[in-house]
Enzyme design. Structure first.
Site, PDB file in Angstrom:
ATOM      1  N   HIS A 181       0.685  -1.042   0.128  1.00 55.38           N
ATOM      2  CA  HIS A 181       0.085   0.109   0.101  1.00 55.38           C
ATOM      3  C   HIS A 181       0.882   1.179   0.017  1.00 55.38           C
ATOM      4  CE1 HIS A 181       0.462   0.038   4.321  1.00 55.38           C
ATOM      5  NE2 HIS A 181      -0.068   1.250   4.199  1.00 55.38           N
ATOM      6  N   HIS A 243       7.532  -2.058   2.394  1.00 55.04           N
ATOM      7  CA  HIS A 243       7.393  -0.836   2.167  1.00 55.04           C
ATOM      8  C   HIS A 243       8.485   0.117   1.768  1.00 55.04           C
ATOM      9  CE1 HIS A 243       3.569  -2.022   3.319  1.00 55.04           C
ATOM     10  NE2 HIS A 243       3.560  -1.943   4.663  1.00 55.04           N
ATOM     11  N   LYS A 331      15.344   3.012   7.805  1.00 55.13           N
ATOM     12  CA  LYS A 331      15.062   3.075   9.322  1.00 55.13           C
ATOM     13  C   LYS A 331      13.541   2.945   9.750  1.00 55.13           C
ATOM     14  CE  LYS A 331      15.292   6.560  12.698  1.00 55.13           C
ATOM     15  NZ  LYS A 331      15.672   7.562  13.676  1.00 55.13           N
ATOM     16  N   LYS A 334       8.623   0.596  15.778  1.00 53.54           N
ATOM     17  CA  LYS A 334       7.465   0.789  16.594  1.00 53.54           C
ATOM     18  C   LYS A 334       7.404   1.485  17.772  1.00 53.54           C
ATOM     19  CE  LYS A 334       4.581  -2.347  13.806  1.00 53.54           C
ATOM     20  NZ  LYS A 334       3.184  -1.861  13.629  1.00 53.54           N
ATOM     21  N   GLN A 372       3.787  11.096   5.435  1.00 50.61           N
ATOM     22  CA  GLN A 372       2.589  11.026   6.433  1.00 50.61           C
ATOM     23  C   GLN A 372       3.407  11.709   7.717  1.00 50.61           C
ATOM     24  OE1 GLN A 372       1.598   7.240   5.969  1.00 50.61           O
ATOM     25  NE2 GLN A 372       2.491   6.571   7.707  1.00 50.61           N
ATOM     26  N   LYS A 380      15.885  22.001   2.876  1.00 53.58           N
ATOM     27  CA  LYS A 380      16.609  22.657   3.777  1.00 53.58           C
ATOM     28  C   LYS A 380      17.829  23.518   3.188  1.00 53.58           C
ATOM     29  CE  LYS A 380      15.633  20.685   8.019  1.00 53.58           C
ATOM     30  NZ  LYS A 380      15.373  21.566   9.210  1.00 53.58           N
ATOM     31  N   ARG A 472      13.180   7.862  20.380  1.00 53.97           N
ATOM     32  CA  ARG A 472      13.730   7.895  19.028  1.00 53.97           C
ATOM     33  C   ARG A 472      14.106   6.357  18.697  1.00 53.97           C
ATOM     34  NH1 ARG A 472      15.308  11.696  15.933  1.00 53.97           N
ATOM     35  NH2 ARG A 472      17.223  10.806  15.370  1.00 53.97           N
TER      36      ARG A 472
HETATM   37  C1  BG6 Z   1       1.389  -2.571   7.601  1.00 58.49           C
HETATM   38  C2  BG6 Z   1       2.176  -2.974   8.791  1.00 58.49           C
HETATM   39  O1  BG6 Z   1       1.641  -3.072   6.256  1.00 58.49           O
HETATM   40  O2  BG6 Z   1       1.867  -0.912   7.555  1.00 58.49           O
HETATM   41  C3  BG6 Z   1       1.679  -2.383  10.012  1.00 58.49           C
HETATM   42  O3  BG6 Z   1       1.974  -4.391   8.870  1.00 58.49           O
HETATM   43  C4  BG6 Z   1       2.045  -1.024  10.085  1.00 58.49           C
HETATM   44  O4  BG6 Z   1       2.730  -2.972  11.146  1.00 58.49           O
HETATM   45  C5  BG6 Z   1       1.238  -0.425   8.460  1.00 58.49           C
HETATM   46  O5  BG6 Z   1       1.363  -0.319  10.959  1.00 58.49           O
HETATM   47  C6  BG6 Z   1       1.683   1.220   8.186  1.00 58.49           C
HETATM   48  O6  BG6 Z   1       0.774   1.580   7.266  1.00 58.49           O
HETATM   49  P1  BG6 Z   1       0.366   3.185   7.368  1.00 58.49           P
HETATM   50  O7  BG6 Z   1      -0.160   3.505   5.894  1.00 58.49           O
HETATM   51  O8  BG6 Z   1      -0.282   3.658   8.380  1.00 58.49           O
HETATM   52  O9  BG6 Z   1       1.872   3.768   7.444  1.00 58.49           O
END
Ligand code: BG6
Length: 492
Positions: A181, A243, A331, A334, A372, A380, A472
């Site tokens: 996504h 991602h 990097k 959670k 986001q 900068k 951090r």
């Molecule tokens: C998902 C992960 O693919 O993406 C989740 O499995 C994560 O752990 C999420 O929270 C983050 O997606 P977004 O769009 O909220 O940044």
């Protein structure tokens, strides 16, 4: 597709993903008038409920969106439920086929398309694909059959190959839409335009000018009850291997040969594979891992001595003429101090800065894309501190998407829409546009890059550094990134 009949089957309809993402995105498309007139959804799952039962389960999630209760009810009336004993239950799929065909037979369109959304765990992908192939797959002359498949698409190279073989023996690459996504986010989709339509970016996008690239993903919450799933995968598989690596490919690839038309989908994916092939597998020296304090207290995590990382900072290289020698950092973590996802390119220092402004602070320029929250692009830049004197001071040239595009009084008084990633991507599937979906060779290479380090962590029981929730991440990660050449501890 708008003039054809469309049947959507959401396999795994009562699960979390379907409720939180799939149905809401379909509702968005419905409310934006982007679904054909002849349209029906079937939810398929094992729960023993009826269509009203499914509607009751998904309604609360739909009502969270900005559509009226009336539109939500109209949409729900197009949702039916069909249950089976398992995801490979042939009898159940034959029954489903009967219902889909009855619906199609009541319509007079020329084409009858069928979309299957796999909102199910990967261990049942193969049996589901096989059942669909044997029962519900549309005859080519009547319309298309497309499959949307979610991650995790394997745990390592070997399991990826197994899964991929199982699916590709049933469906060809043309049918497959492997969703990531992040490829549906505005700022990620923007990269091709930003990079290749602007001379001022296009010409500096290389190792001559850029000293470091950092891609960051931060979330301010932990596993939130998903610990059982997460502990088997960890942050590298959850975020970095898919991602962040996907975003990196679009940030660093060569120009696609075309950006529009029927060849565009493969042109961009060819460019992505090309850059992926230049990235060598990661080694443990290139990696700082972390786990937040209290992670194993999650009741769904059974191994209380787990070494699963919830944070990782990884350095990789791109061995091609454009990027040779530039450290690339991915990097992600959670339970950190904020929610943020961004791409940051740090430039080399301007040659004259040292002698013209000796003793002054002239930090290197940075180009930052904030994915986001609140999309933005900012540069900068050093400017003269206004007023007397000629001291340089760091400032930002900023494009803030909220004010410029999304506010009600935005440009020309026309507020731009910012559909969520899943909504955009499902629309691409309906249009047969595969450019923002991960092709099998891309994914294979992604697993080749990450499998050695993943096996190393698991086989040698490498222990992550501990970090406090809301911080951090481990201090060792900041130290590592500074050592890699990042010139100051900005708030990345
Ligand atoms: C998902 C992960 O693919 O993406 C989740 O499995 C994560 O752990 C999420 O929270 C983050 O997606 P977004 O769009 O909220 O940044």
């Amino acid at each position: 597709y708008m003039t054809s009949c469309l049947s959507v089957v959401v396999v795994g309809a009562s699960g979390d993903l379907a409720k939180k993402k799939t149905f809401p995105s379909l509702l968005n498309l419905y409310a934006f008038d982007l679904l054909p007139k002849s349209f029906q959804i079937w939810g398929y799952a094992r729960s023993d409920i009826d269509s009203d039962g499914l509607r009751d389960r998904i309604r609360p999630y739909l009502l969270k969106l900005e559509h009226s209760a009336e539109v939500v009810e109209q949409f729900l009336s197009l949702v039916q439920y069909h249950s089976g004993k398992s995801y490979g239950d042939l009898d159940a799929f034959v029954g489903l086929k009967g219902r889909v065909e009855a619906f199609e037979n009541s319509k007079s369109e020329e084409k009858f398309n069928r979309l299957f959304y796999f909102a199910i765990p990967p261990n049942v992908f193969a049996e589901t694909a096989s059942a669909i192939k044997q029962t519900c797959m549309q005859e080519e002359v009547k319309g298309w059959t497309r499959l949307i498949v979610e991650k995790p698409f394997g745990r390592d190279l070997e399991s990826f190959e197994e899964l991929n073989t199982a699916l590709s023996s049933q469906f060809s690459e043309d049918h497959m839409y492997r969703i990531d996504h992040y490829l549906g986010k505005e700022m990620v989709q923007n990269l091709t335009v930003i990079r290749f339509s602007n001379m001022m970016f296009e010409r500096i996008w290389n190792a001559d000018n850029i000293q470091m690239v950092i891609l960051t993903f931060k979330e301010p919450f932990g596993t939130d009850g998903r610990g059982g799933y997460f502990d088997k995968f960890g942050i590298i598989r959850d975020i970095l291997q898919n991602h962040l690596l996907q975003v990196l490919t679009l940030l660093t690839c060569e120009s696609p040969t075309v950006a529009r038309g029927p060849r565009a989908g493969n042109a961009i994916r060819d460019a992505k594979v090309h850059v992926l092939n230049s990235i060598p597998p990661i080694e443990i020296e290139d990696c700082v891992l972390g786990q937040y304090e209290g992670y194993a207290d999650d009741p769904t995590i059974t191994n209380k001595d787990t070494n699963t990382p919830t944070f990782a900072a990884i350095r990789l290289k791109i061995n091609n003429p454009r990027w040779a020698g530039v450290p690339i950092i991915l990097k992600a973590g959670k339970a950190l101090n904020e929610r943020k996802a961004e791409m940051r390119l740090q430039l080399k220092s301007a040659p004259a800065a040292d002698y013209l402004f000796e003793g002054e602070d002239c930090p290197p320029n940075e180009i930052v894309f904030r994915m986001q929250p609140h999309e933005a692009i900012y540069l900068k830049t050093n400017v003269k501190k206004p007023g007397f004197g000629n001291k340089p001071v760091q400032s930002e040239m900023e494009l803030n998407y909220d004010t410029r595009f999304f506010a009600s009084d935005a440009q020309d008084g026309k507020k731009a829409c910012n559909p969520d990633a899943y909504t955009r991507l499902i629309l691409d599937v309906l249009n047969g546009d595969q450019g923002a979906f991960v092709r099998d060779d891309e994914l294979r290479r992604a697993w080749e890059i990450f499998t050695p380090i993943l096996h190393n962590i698991e086989n040698d029981n490498i222990r992550p550094f501990t970090y406090a929730q809301g911080s951090r991440g481990p201090v060792e990660a900041d130290e590592f990134i500074t050592k890699c050449g990042f010139s100051r501890n900005a708030n990345y």
